[in-house]
Design an enzyme around this catalytic site. Structure first.
Site, PDB file in Angstrom:
ATOM      1  N   TYR A   1      -5.455  18.518 -10.109  1.00  0.00           N
ATOM      2  CA  TYR A   1      -5.698  17.355  -9.189  1.00  0.00           C
ATOM      3  C   TYR A   1      -6.733  16.388  -9.940  1.00  0.00           C
ATOM      4  O   TYR A   1      -6.629  15.068 -10.084  1.00  0.00           O
ATOM      5  CB  TYR A   1      -6.145  17.714  -7.774  1.00  0.00           C
ATOM      6  CG  TYR A   1      -6.449  16.574  -6.848  1.00  0.00           C
ATOM      7  CD1 TYR A   1      -5.709  15.659  -6.587  1.00  0.00           C
ATOM      8  CD2 TYR A   1      -7.981  16.313  -6.712  1.00  0.00           C
ATOM      9  CE1 TYR A   1      -6.070  14.392  -5.671  1.00  0.00           C
ATOM     10  CE2 TYR A   1      -8.219  15.500  -5.810  1.00  0.00           C
ATOM     11  CZ  TYR A   1      -7.455  14.414  -5.546  1.00  0.00           C
ATOM     12  OH  TYR A   1      -7.932  13.286  -4.711  1.00  0.00           O
TER      13      TYR A   1
ATOM     14  N   ILE B   1       0.755  -1.073   0.047  1.00  0.00           N
ATOM     15  CA  ILE B   1      -0.130  -0.039   0.046  1.00  0.00           C
ATOM     16  C   ILE B   1       0.874   1.233   0.064  1.00  0.00           C
ATOM     17  O   ILE B   1       1.634   1.466   0.898  1.00  0.00           O
ATOM     18  CB  ILE B   1      -0.610  -0.065   1.075  1.00  0.00           C
ATOM     19  CG1 ILE B   1      -1.742  -1.281   1.619  1.00  0.00           C
ATOM     20  CG2 ILE B   1      -1.851   1.307   1.033  1.00  0.00           C
ATOM     21  CD1 ILE B   1      -2.708  -1.199   2.638  1.00  0.00           C
ATOM     22  N   THR B   2       0.798   2.032  -1.096  1.00  0.00           N
ATOM     23  CA  THR B   2       1.433   3.550  -0.939  1.00  0.00           C
ATOM     24  C   THR B   2       0.598   4.249  -0.266  1.00  0.00           C
ATOM     25  O   THR B   2      -0.654   4.262  -0.154  1.00  0.00           O
ATOM     26  CB  THR B   2       1.638   3.905  -2.380  1.00  0.00           C
ATOM     27  OG1 THR B   2       0.257   4.328  -2.893  1.00  0.00           O
ATOM     28  CG2 THR B   2       2.338   2.866  -3.336  1.00  0.00           C
TER      29      THR B   2
ATOM     30  N   GLY C   1      -3.936   8.760   6.888  1.00  0.00           N
ATOM     31  CA  GLY C   1      -5.336   8.646   6.248  1.00  0.00           C
ATOM     32  C   GLY C   1      -5.892   7.362   5.677  1.00  0.00           C
ATOM     33  O   GLY C   1      -5.850   6.512   6.580  1.00  0.00           O
TER      34      GLY C   1
HETATM   35  N1  LIG Z   1      -9.361  12.623   1.425  1.00  0.00           N
HETATM   36  C1  LIG Z   1     -10.265  12.686   0.653  1.00  0.00           C
HETATM   37  O1  LIG Z   1     -11.459  13.196   0.687  1.00  0.00           O
HETATM   38  C2  LIG Z   1      -9.964  11.977  -0.443  1.00  0.00           C
HETATM   39  C3  LIG Z   1     -11.077  11.954  -1.683  1.00  0.00           C
HETATM   40  C4  LIG Z   1     -10.980  11.522  -2.968  1.00  0.00           C
HETATM   41  C5  LIG Z   1      -9.921  10.890  -3.117  1.00  0.00           C
HETATM   42  N2  LIG Z   1      -8.733  10.880  -2.048  1.00  0.00           N
HETATM   43  C6  LIG Z   1      -7.507  10.186  -2.328  1.00  0.00           C
HETATM   44  O2  LIG Z   1      -7.152   9.386  -1.340  1.00  0.00           O
HETATM   45  C7  LIG Z   1      -5.825   9.025  -1.523  1.00  0.00           C
HETATM   46  C8  LIG Z   1      -5.147   9.153  -0.108  1.00  0.00           C
HETATM   47  O3  LIG Z   1      -5.310  10.229   0.613  1.00  0.00           O
HETATM   48  P1  LIG Z   1      -5.706  10.797   1.960  1.00  0.00           P
HETATM   49  O4  LIG Z   1      -6.834  11.410   2.103  1.00  0.00           O
HETATM   50  O5  LIG Z   1      -5.527   9.545   2.947  1.00  0.00           O
HETATM   51  O6  LIG Z   1      -4.747  11.886   2.177  1.00  0.00           O
HETATM   52  P2  LIG Z   1      -3.274  11.886   3.346  1.00  0.00           P
HETATM   53  O7  LIG Z   1      -3.772  11.682   4.543  1.00  0.00           O
HETATM   54  O8  LIG Z   1      -2.714  13.253   2.952  1.00  0.00           O
HETATM   55  O9  LIG Z   1      -2.480  10.643   2.784  1.00  0.00           O
HETATM   56  C9  LIG Z   1      -1.675  10.773   1.555  1.00  0.00           C
HETATM   57  C10 LIG Z   1      -0.677   9.824   1.647  1.00  0.00           C
HETATM   58  O10 LIG Z   1       0.000   9.632   0.493  1.00  0.00           O
HETATM   59  C11 LIG Z   1       1.435   9.821   0.863  1.00  0.00           C
HETATM   60  N3  LIG Z   1       2.503  10.703   0.006  1.00  0.00           N
HETATM   61  C12 LIG Z   1       2.139  12.107  -0.519  1.00  0.00           C
HETATM   62  N4  LIG Z   1       3.184  12.289  -1.372  1.00  0.00           N
HETATM   63  C13 LIG Z   1       4.151  11.213  -1.231  1.00  0.00           C
HETATM   64  C14 LIG Z   1       5.173  11.233  -1.966  1.00  0.00           C
HETATM   65  N5  LIG Z   1       6.048  12.114  -2.682  1.00  0.00           N
HETATM   66  N6  LIG Z   1       5.803   9.960  -1.808  1.00  0.00           N
HETATM   67  C15 LIG Z   1       5.361   9.188  -1.036  1.00  0.00           C
HETATM   68  N7  LIG Z   1       4.239   9.093  -0.538  1.00  0.00           N
HETATM   69  C16 LIG Z   1       3.498  10.355  -0.502  1.00  0.00           C
HETATM   70  C17 LIG Z   1       1.609  10.777   2.032  1.00  0.00           C
HETATM   71  O11 LIG Z   1       2.745  10.441   3.015  1.00  0.00           O
HETATM   72  P3  LIG Z   1       3.117  11.489   4.097  1.00  0.00           P
HETATM   73  O12 LIG Z   1       2.666  10.732   5.396  1.00  0.00           O
HETATM   74  O13 LIG Z   1       4.488  11.188   3.965  1.00  0.00           O
HETATM   75  O14 LIG Z   1       2.770  12.955   3.892  1.00  0.00           O
HETATM   76  C18 LIG Z   1       0.504   9.929   2.988  1.00  0.00           C
HETATM   77  O15 LIG Z   1       0.589   8.812   3.552  1.00  0.00           O
HETATM   78  C19 LIG Z   1      -5.189   9.827  -2.323  1.00  0.00           C
HETATM   79  O16 LIG Z   1      -4.950   9.260  -3.571  1.00  0.00           O
HETATM   80  C20 LIG Z   1      -6.168  11.036  -2.406  1.00  0.00           C
HETATM   81  O17 LIG Z   1      -6.188  11.639  -3.898  1.00  0.00           O
HETATM   82  C21 LIG Z   1      -8.841  11.325  -1.157  1.00  0.00           C
END
Ligand SMILES: NC(=O)c1ccc[n+]([C@@H]2O[C@H](COP(=O)([O-])OP(=O)(O)OC[C@H]3O[C@@H](n4cnc5c(N)ncnc54)[C@H](OP(=O)(O)O)[C@@H]3O)[C@@H](O)[C@H]2O)c1
Length: 289
Positions: A171, A15-16, A21
């Site tokens: 995005y 899992i990346t 989150g």
């Molecule tokens: N939250 C929402 O409402 C929502 C809605 C639709 C889709 N999504 C999608 O859900 C997915 C997860 O997002 P989330 O909401 O869980 O956000 P999050 O809490 O910000 O988690 C994002 C994850 O991605 C990692 N990441 C970001 N840039 C990276 C890099 N350069 N190299 C390695 N890891 C990296 C972060 O690592 P760090 O901990 O080091 O920052 C973190 O583990 C994303 O693809 C997002 O587009 C989210």
């Protein structure tokens, strides 16, 4: 995958974005179901802290961390090599890491950062791991997209948003790319028993958007009380990773465990092929999946 405990017991899952989150919540749940979980993080302290949490909350020692900054293509390659050296199976690859950026920046490879992390990193990582996925079949590739795909348009003349950059539409374009990649991958994987699906997790209160500071971070902070918890947001990802219900299902886009429609362009085979070929060029990858 015929284990009654969701079918995931003893399986290996990568899992990346497992440090925060949705990815972290999915890692906890899948570890608790008996999967061997490998999470990818980019920061050693945050990575180790998340690892501890996942082990503790998932009541499992079968959790491992690989560090890689997904915006750097050589690190994506190193991540794949490290995984392949340590694990002889890959049952589920979850491309979950992602971000939105209010300002345009470029990665060390000279690529617009949102495109690099949200689309090119999953594209590269999946292709690097494809042989192991095929050897482990039935296996699954899951990519976390978003209904923000509707705000995005696929401009093949300016994929890197050099002419015009606005955070949310860019995005959205990368999340549309996640769906087009999934549909194309599913097509290329026909007959292999490796499935490819993607999902919208809902609006989820995570660290998403906080990297920006300013109005965008404020927006996400203000919205958090009205959003899903990470555990709720991870539900469809966990289901796609583990459920026998989706055995053999491929090339679909889901929300709340139901198939939903993507923008029309995702159904255009020529557009999907163009995106695939441009992604090969931007990553220097030539594949014969
Ligand atoms: N939250 C929402 O409402 C929502 C809605 C639709 C889709 N999504 C999608 O859900 C997915 C997860 O997002 P989330 O909401 O869980 O956000 P999050 O809490 O910000 O988690 C994002 C994850 O991605 C990692 N990441 C970001 N840039 C990276 C890099 N350069 N190299 C390695 N890891 C990296 C972060 O690592 P760090 O901990 O080091 O920052 C973190 O583990 C994303 O693809 C997002 O587009 C989210």
């Amino acid at each position: 995958m015929d284990n009654p405990n969701g079918g995931i017991g003893g399986k290996t899952v990568l899992i990346t974005g497992g440090t925060s989150g949705i990815g972290k919540a999915a890692a906890v749940a899948l570890a608790a179901m008996g999967a061997k979980v490998v999470v990818v993080g980019r920061n050693p302290e945050r990575g180790e802290a998340a690892l501890e949490e996942i082990r503790e909350q998932g009541h499992s020692d079968s959790v491992e961390l690989i560090l890689a900054d997904l915006c750097v293509q050589s690190e994506v390659r190193r991540l794949a090599e490290t995984f392949l050296a340590r694990h002889d199976r890959l049952d589920v690859l979850a491309n979950n890491a992602g971000l939105v950026q209010s300002r345009r920046t470029e990665t060390p490879d000279g690529i617009e950062t949102t495109l690099a992390i949200n689309h090119l990193a999953p594209f590269l990582l999946t292709n690097f791991l494809l042989d192991r996925l095929k050897e482990s079949a039935p296996s699954r590739v899951i990519t976390v997209s978003s209904e923000a795909q509707r705000w995005g348009s696929m401009d093949f003349g300016d994929l890197q948003s050099r002419r015009k950059y606005r955070g949310f539409p860019v995005y959205g374009m990368t999340k549309l790319a996640n769906i087009m990649f999934t549909y194309e991958l599913a097509e290329r994987l026909k007959g292999t028993d490796v499935t490819a699906n993607c999902l919208h997790p809902g609006g989820v209160g995570t660290n998403f958007g906080k990297n920006n500071g300013g109005p965008m971070a404020l927006f996400f902070r203000a919205a958090k009380p009205f959003m899903r918890t990470p555990e709720q947001g991870a539900d469809t990802l966990i289901w796609l990773a583990s459920s026998p219900e989706v055995e053999g299902v491929s090339g679909k886009y889901f929300s709340d465990r139901e198939e939903i429609e993507a923008q029309e362009i995702a159904n255009d085979p020529e557009a999907r092929r163009t995106l695939w070929e441009m992604s090969e060029e931007l990553t220097g990858l030539k594949v014969t999946a």
